[in-house]
Design an enzyme around this catalytic site. Structure first.
Site, PDB file in Angstrom:
ATOM      1  N   ASP A   1      11.687 -77.244 -21.748  1.00  0.00           N
ATOM      2  CA  ASP A   1      10.644 -76.226 -21.802  1.00  0.00           C
ATOM      3  C   ASP A   1      10.032 -76.019 -23.182  1.00  0.00           C
ATOM      4  O   ASP A   1       8.891 -75.572 -23.278  1.00  0.00           O
ATOM      5  CB  ASP A   1      11.174 -74.885 -21.282  1.00  0.00           C
ATOM      6  CG  ASP A   1      11.352 -74.904 -19.763  1.00  0.00           C
ATOM      7  OD1 ASP A   1      10.890 -75.870 -19.124  1.00  0.00           O
ATOM      8  OD2 ASP A   1      11.937 -73.951 -19.225  1.00  0.00           O
TER       9      ASP A   1
ATOM     10  N   TYR B   1       9.512 -70.887 -13.168  1.00  0.00           N
ATOM     11  CA  TYR B   1      10.638 -70.061 -13.578  1.00  0.00           C
ATOM     12  C   TYR B   1      10.266 -68.976 -14.569  1.00  0.00           C
ATOM     13  O   TYR B   1       9.390 -69.165 -15.400  1.00  0.00           O
ATOM     14  CB  TYR B   1      11.735 -70.914 -14.214  1.00  0.00           C
ATOM     15  CG  TYR B   1      12.837 -71.185 -13.224  1.00  0.00           C
ATOM     16  CD1 TYR B   1      13.573 -70.127 -12.711  1.00  0.00           C
ATOM     17  CD2 TYR B   1      13.110 -72.460 -12.797  1.00  0.00           C
ATOM     18  CE1 TYR B   1      14.564 -70.358 -11.782  1.00  0.00           C
ATOM     19  CE2 TYR B   1      14.100 -72.690 -11.862  1.00  0.00           C
ATOM     20  CZ  TYR B   1      14.828 -71.630 -11.358  1.00  0.00           C
ATOM     21  OH  TYR B   1      15.796 -71.851 -10.436  1.00  0.00           O
TER      22      TYR B   1
HETATM   23 CU   LIG Z   1      17.393 -72.653 -11.069  1.00  0.00          CU
END
Ligand SMILES: [Cu+2]
Ligand SMILES: [Ca+2]
Ligand SMILES: [Ca+2]
Ligand SMILES: [Ca+2]
Ligand SMILES: [Ca+2]
Ligand SMILES: [Cu+2]
Lengths: 674, 674
Positions: free
Chosen positions: A332, A417
């Site tokens: 990320d 996420y």
């Molecule tokens: Cu996960």
């Protein structure tokens, strides 16, 4: 009534201001030889100013300044340019701020190699170009299929998800693009169609479709798929309306407010510029577009405990039987963790009364942008006493203290996420770094063999098994920068009882070790001793070395085997805790270029310890890995909940003080009868 | 506005009322043949009614009643009598309540053996007798020593701490009594003097001093010590005034209140008798004098998830070079965990606005006693969102929900330590059982060799290394009592990529297993798979077995080697999670008699699994062990803080529902632009 004072010197760590971003941008644009564009429409074949961010000054310079021994370090920015015309990426240091007059190419200095252009993360323009490429080369040719399978007509309203890394070896830029329905939380509405696009060339006219995956079946060309579909030799997907199960809209009206927190007598903390005071604590903070939230010069009762505590990387490795997700390994910080620190919702993301702070960023955009309320700070009743004792033998009495602590938080929504990042400052002198996951899982279309890689979580949807690994940098400075690393644990030893020597018993003993060099087995997660300490050679009143202990809370899955070519880009995840000698050149454990050139990463953390330097009486940095194995289940729909899905590290004083400092807290309560 | 209804049937689990205790006491006194006394002055050689507690009805009977299929089970009590006249202990079941007419000796039935009288825990009277014995036999003879070393004259104002277990083999009742200064938190003020008393006989005139330890030196008799002390051949302790560093009195005036929580619109939970309603949750509760807090018939949205969730045992094993603590192994449920659940302090132990509940107990006392405000219940903002997602791609929107949960709490101060016990009920369908430690550490006087067993934490004081192991009983009933036990984990497998079969990569796969019998290696902490599930054979909407997952949070130290004779009394601690087939006769993992007859324990948990029964489609019970290794340090003075010193287990729905149930919560928030 706060007793400490804010420190202007904290601004040495401050993120660039809107004006500073603009100055750097304008300076870079003036360098005609660089031929840079800042427009978001800049083509991959041109030169794009992708990122401007603070360039942290050298630690020694900062310490000199903070401790009043030297002048303020020069303020500089890092500028990252994707040189499409030259086939490489450059990092420039631009300074001095606020009115830059110089820039310096630091690429080789920082990474010891050139950065090929395909190591770049996809700028927004490339997503747009890829989408229209697929629209033109694929969807427009599959009129019947897309109508029957996905219920789409002229306007392709499918949403695309770009799997990473793009390929299997350095230089590859071959991305599996997976398609999802245009419903809330598209990530959990896969349609069963994926396209592999080779976009290695900076020239879009060289791009080509290399493979297609439809309902678990692979095709070399669009034509092959079309022909086989039309001739009926393909197992078809028949469109079916589906419930908008990804919706987060409340299904019931609010009944009654949940308990609320309020500051009956005002806030006991203060934020000024990038400096925070809270009871005995003070620290500076910043938000890197890439690595995310960080604090510096963390002091308790005026004494520096940590120079830096920062988020480094959030990594996930997925398992799947379908093309895109087989290879998916997200790093990320390449996408930018801080980049996605958006506005926090009052009363949900943080308590209503928290202090909210704006941040400014310049990443893949045309002008610096303000992110309103993207950091929150609040004091919170942690729901338990911090300490207490009730005496009922001999003397009845009660002493205790509520656990009220300061929380410093950002939440980063990186695609599907959402990571909730907390640094928590306790009155007992502990600091905790915590991360929890929420948001949507990544999913894939259910085909034969899918169930070996996860559970079905919705109609035709597989929630794919994956790992979450999070890396924190913990640069503790325990009474100065010269520290040692110690471990403590227990061991049963067979002892003869002093008053009956013929009788033996197994008794737990304390086992202490001081480790000499960076490359020691003890760092590996499989043989981690229970107590890990960064210690000073100075002792407390009782003759013990003053130290801070690192207590890691982790439910991590298995790390990618080192045999894999992608592993070196995430080699920090081999270690639960790794200790290195501090270097200004080893500032982060990952890099902006690790995601897309994962096979030849710009930063390979394992090289930090490969030279096996001494870690005795050196400036030590602990790199802490936490995480959890995620086997998605029905309750991950629509969103993963935070309960149980997190990890972190607690930094705890251990013989650092002569007694628990919270005994001095004005929150202490004592009750005695009569 | 609560939507559920209280259920009177919960009272099948209710602790005895004041009146019920009295009825049982009076009934027992009427049994002339038992010749029982209830006076606290009852001598060890007489028969003492030590304990009256609820006798839980058989599970099948209760389930029949709760589910409306059979009538209310008979209400009965357990009465424990120390038969000093006969040299044994008896457990009687007395019933029916509230007006008992029968009693039945269940000792053999429950324990498969007689309970020798020396298996009894020390009643208060025995502490008093021991103290005066030592006063008379030791202190009165050491006038000079005690004045010079401890500054005590006529009145011995030292405090005694009784180390356990008392000896090295079954039948032993030889207790090392350590002496401490009469200061706040005496436990951290050892004076360096310990006496070994043999009190095996129920007749105090048989008691004798077997050994003495003074300043690290051992003596066989008081006379030997006195003579060597007087002749100067002993290394002396010279009394020195010491700071009252154990004091919990605030050192600063309150400055400003910490943030407070309040129920802006009233409480969202309700307590009636022993039944609690909270949003979608309901459960019954009780507090056993021995094992402590427990809940039963835990339901979410009306569906029973757990029959019982209860504290079982808190155990500690100490290391030391000095006599008393070398052998110290505390088994708190023998002392009584619930017994020490005292009044909770508003605003410190629990939020000011919590609901506080009184409890009644009858243990080692002459009459049932009310413990005011000894349980608290409150809803708390857990400081984080329960779930949230911010969408910035395609559609901007935000959906989330604060993590507001119900906490059910007791705090038990068992001598030096205070354990904070929490059961937490989350809106996502998870329940968490947590324990944190606070209070005073156990310490010993610093002598040569001490530092191998801990750190010095004050003048002449060693904080001894020790373990904390906590055992919970988790009787999940997932859609009825017939369940299976499953594990899930990941494993990297080498896979050929479907679109380029010549290329292999290591991909994480899901590995699922169903375990057949109780005795399986997987239960051992060293080879625990990452996901542990109690599952039904019924499936959710997506075809997966509905299950609850057990997620254990533990920082436990090493368990006592099985070679040790004391180990069988704590054999539950071998397993992080052990699964057994439910039996009414296997109600607790430990017993009231385990502490003092630790070598031949009334309950040996390992025998529950020794018969290796099938655990497929059976009523399963999970026994969960958590804990932490405690290497005391200066900051444990005066009290251990809760931050980092705890553990627990989260029970999480895993494919139990078809989606996250919190999506139905009225606390959900959704924001969309325009
Ligand atoms: Cu996960
Ligand atoms: Ca190095
Ligand atoms: Ca350092
Ligand atoms: Ca069994
Ligand atoms: Ca069960
Ligand atoms: Cu402890």
């Amino acid at each position: 009534p706060l007793q400490g004072k804010h420190d202007e010197r904290s601004q040495v760590f401050a993120d660039l201001s809107r004006d500073e971003y603009l100055q750097v941008q304008q300076y870079m644009l003036k360098q005609k030889d660089l031929d840079i564009s800042t427009l978001q429409t800049t083509k991959p074949s041109q030169n794009f100013l992708f990122l401007i961010d603070l360039s942290l000054p050298k630690k020694a310079d900062v310490l000199g300044y903070l401790d009043g021994k030297s002048s303020k370090p020069v303020r500089e920015a890092t500028a990252v340019v994707f040189h499409g015309t030259k086939g490489h990426i450059k990092e420039y240091v631009v300074g001095p701020l606020p009115n830059p007059v110089y820039h310096r190419d630091v690429t080789m200095e920082k990474y010891k190699k050139e950065l090929p252009i395909n190591a770049r993360i996809l700028p927004l323009i490339e997503y747009v170009l890829l989408f229209s490429f697929v629209e033109k080369e694929v969807f427009s040719k599959l009129v019947k299929l897309k109508k029957e399978s996905f219920d789409i007509g002229q306007d392709n309203n499918l949403k695309a998800f770009y799997q990473m890394p793009p390929g299997v070896k350095s230089g590859d830029r071959k991305t599996w693009i997976s398609f999802f329905r245009d419903l809330s939380g598209m990530y959990i509405h896969p349609v069963g169609f994926e396209v592999l696009v080779n976009h290695e060339s900076v020239n879009t006219y060289d791009w080509r479709v290399e493979r297609l995956l439809y309902n678990g079946q692979y095709f070399d060309t669009v034509e092959e798929l079309k022909q086989k579909y039309d001739s009926g030799s393909v197992k078809k997907i028949v469109f079916k309306e589906s419930r908008n199960y990804g919706s987060l809209k409340p299904q019931r009206k609010p009944l009654q407010l949940s308990p609320q927190q309020f500051y009956a007598e005002g806030k006991r903390f203060s934020v000024k510029n990038n400096h925070i005071l809270y009871l005995d604590w003070s620290f500076a903070f910043g938000l890197s577009s890439l690595t995310g939230m960080r604090v510096f010069d963390v002091r308790f009762k005026g004494e520096r405990i940590a120079y830096e505590l920062s988020v480094q990387e959030a990594m996930s490795v997925y398992g799947s039987v379908t093309a895109g997700m087989i290879l998916t390994k997200f790093l990320d910080s390449s996408m930018g963790i801080g980049r996605f620190a958006h506005e926090l919702t009052r009363g949900v993301d943080c308590p209503y009364d928290a202090t909210y702070i704006d941040t400014y960023r310049y990443i893949d955009m045309e002008a610096p942008t303000r992110y309103r309320n993207s950091i929150c700070v609040f004091e919170h009743n942690m729901g338990q006493p911090l300490r207490r004792h009730f005496a009922d033998f001999f003397h009845n009495s009660y002493g205790g203290m509520v656990n009220s602590a300061l929380v410093f938080r950002t939440i980063t929504a990186i695609g599907n996420y959402d990571y909730i990042w907390d640094f928590i400052f306790y009155q007992s002198g502990s600091v905790e770094a915590k991360v929890h996951a929420s948001g949507y899982i990544s999913s894939s279309y259910l085909v034969n063999g899918s169930l070996q890689f996860g559970h079905q979580v919705a109609e035709n949807v597989l929630g794919n098994i994956h790992t979450h690994f999070i890396n924190f940098k913990v640069d503790l400075d325990v009474l100065g920068v010269k520290n040692v690393f110690q471990t403590k644990d227990m061991e049963f030893v067979n002892m003869s009882l002093p008053w009956m020597p013929e009788h033996y018993a197994m008794i737990p003993q304390l086992v202490e070790k001081q480790l000499q060099t960076e490359k020691v087995c003890y760092f590996l997660s499989s043989c981690t001793p229970r107590y890990l300490h960064i210690a000073s050679n100075q002792t407390n009143r009782w003759g013990h070395q003053r130290s801070y202990r690192l207590q890691v809370v982790s439910f991590a899955g298995e790390h990618l085997p080192e045999s894999q070519p992608e592993e070196r880009a995430m080699s920090w995840a081999r270690y639960k805790v790794a200790i290195t000698k501090h270097k200004d050149t080893e500032q982060t454990s990952s890099s902006l270029y690790s995601q897309n050139d994962i096979w030849s990463p710009a930063v390979d953390f394992s090289s930090f310890i490969e030279d096996n330097e001494s870690i005795e009486d050196e400036d030590l940095v602990a790199w802490v890995t936490t995480g959890f194995l995620h086997i998605p289940h029905a309750e991950d729909i629509p969103n993963t909940v935070t309960v149980g899905n997190g990890g972190g590290v607690i930094l705890r004083p251990h013989n650092y003080f002569d007694e628990d400092p919270s005994i001095q807290s004005a929150d202490s309560v004592y009750i005695s009868p009569g």
